[in-house]
Design a protein around this motif. Structure first.
Motif, PDB file in Angstrom:
ATOM      1  N   UNK A 247      76.859  26.600  -3.661  1.00 24.56           N
ATOM      2  CA  UNK A 247      76.645  25.153  -3.828  1.00 24.56           C
ATOM      3  C   UNK A 247      75.159  24.804  -3.863  1.00 24.56           C
ATOM      4  N   UNK A 248      74.361  25.510  -3.074  1.00 22.06           N
ATOM      5  CA  UNK A 248      72.929  25.215  -3.035  1.00 22.06           C
ATOM      6  C   UNK A 248      72.261  25.513  -4.368  1.00 22.06           C
ATOM      7  N   UNK A 249      72.817  26.442  -5.136  1.00 24.77           N
ATOM      8  CA  UNK A 249      72.199  26.857  -6.401  1.00 24.77           C
ATOM      9  C   UNK A 249      72.910  26.283  -7.626  1.00 24.77           C
ATOM     10  N   UNK A 250      73.905  25.439  -7.395  1.00 26.23           N
ATOM     11  CA  UNK A 250      74.714  24.955  -8.517  1.00 26.23           C
ATOM     12  C   UNK A 250      73.936  23.998  -9.415  1.00 26.23           C
ATOM     13  N   UNK A 251      74.091  24.228 -10.726  1.00 29.62           N
ATOM     14  CA  UNK A 251      73.555  23.335 -11.747  1.00 29.62           C
ATOM     15  C   UNK A 251      74.690  22.975 -12.696  1.00 29.62           C
ATOM     16  N   UNK A 252      74.894  21.702 -12.989  1.00 32.05           N
ATOM     17  CA  UNK A 252      75.983  21.312 -13.882  1.00 32.05           C
ATOM     18  C   UNK A 252      75.873  22.009 -15.235  1.00 32.05           C
ATOM     19  N   UNK A 253      77.036  22.305 -15.814  1.00 31.53           N
ATOM     20  CA  UNK A 253      77.105  22.959 -17.122  1.00 31.53           C
ATOM     21  C   UNK A 253      78.002  22.141 -18.039  1.00 31.53           C
TER      22      UNK A 253
END
Length: 382
Positions: A247-253
């Motif tokens: 979650x800390x590294x999530x970027x929307x795609x």
């Protein structure tokens, strides 16, 4: 709690006294039953050189299962990159999708022996663990060291037989990028050459990354905006760092606008607690056989399990898995699954159940689905 779908993770276990053919038929039957009682996904794991596990090729198993089911999503938990190339994987799933479009989950994992990447830094919002428990009381046991297992001659042989030439030199993130590009039809080699997988290109599959820690897999899944599956049933000590790291590294795609997590759990359900514990009696010896690099034994009957020699060292070897197996009545197990969901924030839960007798295994999944639906976590059955 909102609706929380349940999925099945199947290793295609071979019961003691049975054959791999029996195990495969059991899995196909269980997939049909799971679809009928409301499970949303049915995933197959990939394991090799284990006498008690027949799930060696997720894609082949998915093709067989797609032919006998209608609506349940089917997936791999997981295809191990390093044993197959990105192109092999896309082509295999493309073949199945060509006849069963829109039902496949392409779950991908890291095989042993490849580059591990840089160590993960703890995410700034890491969930605290105090005295072996998450804030809501979920058991988070001490870490199990896999060093002896990974260093065994048997595992070395497995890697030699399975690992593709050059697999140890390709970064896992590059493998995932190749896979995504082949699916999208945008693959270009470093020299600028195009490659198009037919079938495979444009296949309507969901891509998942499976991971046991907050390291490379969680980082790759988050950075690319992919779905992530964390393993409480394999590595309960690191499940919180895995979901936190993702979650800390999530970027929307283009396919996902927020983090999406599934978390697995080992479960055995029966009408009463004593019966459930009886059905789960073979679990400790079965885990021991894996962690000693013996290879998963055929799953024993309760009587066979009790007759096996057992030492304090054996108990210590598997204690973390015994402490985190959810065993009991439907209500007891559902309580613990709600606790797991709350602690991890899981959007879905993935259930793996192994008993010696197939009927008991089917009954466990059915009882759990009924209780989960009664609590409002599943829609009404058709």
């Amino acid at each position: 709690m909102p609706e929380t779908p349940l999925g099945v993770l199947d290793l295609v276990p071979v019961p003691a006294g049975a054959t791999a053919s029996d195990a495969l038929r059991n899995s196909l039957d269980l997939a049909r039953r799971a679809e009928q009682v409301g499970y949303s996904r049915y995933w197959f794991a990939e394991h090799h050189l284990n006498p008690g596990v027949a799930g060696t090729s997720p894609a082949v198993l998915l093709a067989l299962t797609a032919a006998v089911t209608d609506t349940i999503r089917l997936g791999s938990g997981a295809v191990q990159l390093g044993h197959r190339t990105a192109l092999n994987t896309v082509e295999e799933f493309g073949l199945i999708d060509a006849l069963h479009p829109g039902r496949l989950d392409l779950g991908v994992g890291r095989s042993g022996g490849g580059p591990s990447g840089r160590p993960a830094e703890p995410p700034p919002t890491a969930t605290p663990v105090v005295d072996g428990r998450a804030p809501n009381g979920l058991v988070i046991p001490p870490r199990f060291s896999f060093e002896n297992l990974l260093g065994s001659p048997r595992i070395a042989l497995q890697l030699r037989l399975l690992k593709l030439p050059g697999a140890e030199s390709q970064d896992y993130a590059e493998q995932i990028d190749d896979l995504l590009a082949l699916l999208a039809g945008s693959y270009r080699s470093p020299e600028g050459l195009e490659a198009h997988a037919v079938p495979g290109e444009g296949a309507d599959v969901q891509v998942w990354i499976l991971g046991s820690s907050g390291g490379t897999s969680a980082e790759v899944a988050g950075a690319r905006g992919l779905r992530f599956a964390a393993n409480y049933h394999v590595s309960p000590a690191t499940v919180l760092e895995a979901v936190d790291g993702y979650r800390a590294r999530f970027k929307p795609s283009e396919t996902l606008d927020r983090p999406y997590v599934s978390v697995s759990a080992d479960v055995v359900v029966a009408e009463d607690e004593d019966r459930a514990r009886e059905l789960a009696a073979g679990y400790g010896p079965w885990v021991r056989s894996i962690r000693t690099a013996e290879g998963a034994i055929a799953f024993p009957t309760p009587e066979q399990a009790r007759a096996l020699p057992w030492t304090d060292e054996d108990q210590a070897l598997v204690q973390d898995r015994l402490d985190t197996q959810f065993t009991g009545t439907p209500a007891q197990v559902a309580d613990r699954l709600e606790q797991l969901q709350e602690a991890t924030g899981a959007d879905e839960l993935l259930i793996t159940t192994i008993t010696h007798d197939h009927a008991d295994r089917v009954r466990s999944y059915t009882l759990l689905a009924d209780e989960w639906r009664r609590r409002g976590h599943l829609p009404e059955a058709p």
